[in-house]
Motif scaffolding. Sequence first.
Motif, PDB file in Angstrom:
ATOM      1  N   LYS A   1       0.860  -1.360  -0.107  1.00  0.00           N
ATOM      2  CA  LYS A   1      -0.114  -0.106   0.023  1.00  0.00           C
ATOM      3  C   LYS A   1       1.085   1.273  -0.022  1.00  0.00           C
ATOM      4  O   LYS A   1       1.885   1.154   0.666  1.00  0.00           O
ATOM      5  CB  LYS A   1      -0.954   0.053   1.286  1.00  0.00           C
ATOM      6  CG  LYS A   1      -1.943  -1.122   1.371  1.00  0.00           C
ATOM      7  CD  LYS A   1      -3.179  -1.057   0.387  1.00  0.00           C
ATOM      8  CE  LYS A   1      -4.113  -2.308   0.552  1.00  0.00           C
ATOM      9  NZ  LYS A   1      -5.105  -2.120  -0.710  1.00  0.00           N
ATOM     10  N   PHE A   2       0.419   2.219  -0.621  1.00  0.00           N
ATOM     11  CA  PHE A   2       1.080   3.508  -0.731  1.00  0.00           C
ATOM     12  C   PHE A   2       0.173   4.620  -0.634  1.00  0.00           C
ATOM     13  O   PHE A   2      -0.981   4.273  -1.002  1.00  0.00           O
ATOM     14  CB  PHE A   2       1.963   3.565  -1.848  1.00  0.00           C
ATOM     15  CG  PHE A   2       1.479   3.664  -3.257  1.00  0.00           C
ATOM     16  CD1 PHE A   2       0.769   4.633  -3.886  1.00  0.00           C
ATOM     17  CD2 PHE A   2       1.530   2.359  -4.042  1.00  0.00           C
ATOM     18  CE1 PHE A   2       0.172   4.803  -5.222  1.00  0.00           C
ATOM     19  CE2 PHE A   2       1.124   2.410  -5.262  1.00  0.00           C
ATOM     20  CZ  PHE A   2       0.423   3.633  -5.878  1.00  0.00           C
ATOM     21  N   PRO A   3       0.555   5.956  -0.210  1.00  0.00           N
ATOM     22  CA  PRO A   3       2.091   6.223   0.114  1.00  0.00           C
ATOM     23  C   PRO A   3       2.566   5.560   1.208  1.00  0.00           C
ATOM     24  O   PRO A   3       1.985   5.168   2.278  1.00  0.00           O
ATOM     25  CB  PRO A   3       2.016   7.637   0.038  1.00  0.00           C
ATOM     26  CG  PRO A   3       0.544   8.051   0.687  1.00  0.00           C
ATOM     27  CD  PRO A   3      -0.406   6.995   0.118  1.00  0.00           C
ATOM     28  N   LEU A   4       3.937   5.638   1.240  1.00  0.00           N
ATOM     29  CA  LEU A   4       4.800   5.481   2.405  1.00  0.00           C
ATOM     30  C   LEU A   4       5.721   6.510   2.612  1.00  0.00           C
ATOM     31  O   LEU A   4       6.477   7.110   1.954  1.00  0.00           O
ATOM     32  CB  LEU A   4       5.688   4.230   2.283  1.00  0.00           C
ATOM     33  CG  LEU A   4       6.849   3.847   3.160  1.00  0.00           C
ATOM     34  CD1 LEU A   4       6.260   3.430   4.534  1.00  0.00           C
ATOM     35  CD2 LEU A   4       7.668   2.810   2.623  1.00  0.00           C
ATOM     36  N   LEU A   5       5.792   7.122   3.951  1.00  0.00           N
ATOM     37  CA  LEU A   5       6.814   8.198   4.167  1.00  0.00           C
ATOM     38  C   LEU A   5       7.943   7.410   5.137  1.00  0.00           C
ATOM     39  O   LEU A   5       7.493   6.460   5.929  1.00  0.00           O
ATOM     40  CB  LEU A   5       5.966   9.067   5.187  1.00  0.00           C
ATOM     41  CG  LEU A   5       7.020  10.331   5.473  1.00  0.00           C
ATOM     42  CD1 LEU A   5       7.042  11.390   4.524  1.00  0.00           C
ATOM     43  CD2 LEU A   5       6.391  11.117   6.850  1.00  0.00           C
ATOM     44  N   VAL A   6       9.113   7.893   4.875  1.00  0.00           N
ATOM     45  CA  VAL A   6      10.234   7.461   5.732  1.00  0.00           C
ATOM     46  C   VAL A   6      10.835   8.856   5.934  1.00  0.00           C
ATOM     47  O   VAL A   6      11.326   9.468   5.413  1.00  0.00           O
ATOM     48  CB  VAL A   6      11.191   6.614   4.758  1.00  0.00           C
ATOM     49  CG1 VAL A   6      12.313   6.083   5.633  1.00  0.00           C
ATOM     50  CG2 VAL A   6      10.469   5.529   4.090  1.00  0.00           C
ATOM     51  N   ASP A   7      11.195   8.513   7.348  1.00  0.00           N
ATOM     52  CA  ASP A   7      11.782   9.731   8.132  1.00  0.00           C
ATOM     53  C   ASP A   7      13.050   9.158   9.092  1.00  0.00           C
ATOM     54  O   ASP A   7      12.883   8.526  10.205  1.00  0.00           O
ATOM     55  CB  ASP A   7      10.647  10.160   9.274  1.00  0.00           C
ATOM     56  CG  ASP A   7      11.257  11.489  10.032  1.00  0.00           C
ATOM     57  OD1 ASP A   7      12.607  11.830   9.546  1.00  0.00           O
ATOM     58  OD2 ASP A   7      10.679  12.115  10.712  1.00  0.00           O
TER      59      ASP A   7
END
Length: 219
Positions: free
Chosen positions: A52-58
């Motif tokens: 599933k997207f979106p994906l945020l990477v921090d």
Amino acid sequence: MSLLLYGHPFSSYTQKVLIALYENATPFQFRILGPDTPQNAAEWLQRWPLRKFPLLVDDGRNVVETSIIIEYLQQRHAGSVRLLPDDPAAALDVRFLDRFFDLHVMSPVQHAVGGALSGDDGKAADALASAVERLELAYGWLETQLAGRRWATGDAFTLADCAAAPSLFYADWTHRIDGTWPVLRDYRARLLARPSFARAVEEARPYRPLFPLGAPDRD
């Protein structure tokens, strides 16, 4: 390490997060998922195998689900535009409208799109008919709910409007918001004029032929 966003410009839920990022001019790298960028898809699936997207990477932390991503941005990368009010009662109103647009506007659109993509004319017709029925109910409720308001919950642009913009954008393509719903139609127009959403719409313009129900020339 800067923020990374995995998604696609034509995706309604990716647009929802893009609006939040653009509202506060939050720096990020956009890693588009598509046939031309298989390396992005591999990274995305390694981080979130549920596909599933979106994906945020921090900084190595994976954040999923659009409403959660936007709340996370406010907590960790806050800007001048507060998309969730500090008042708990007001925040509940915003969260409710956010869920309404996702569940009662965007979900019927996705159902119709899924039917169109099935390749089965009967399924496509049934899915569209179901979507039209559900969208009519949503339009009618929103017409009353939004009366006298500039944005979804009042004078401030919020998380609810981030959800509303792409939902109503594609809903109108699926089942036209006509003169029966003047309040809702005017609200959609204000969303389209908002610089953050206008930018997302322009970035997605090259992908309009992907819309299986037929992308209109308007907007």
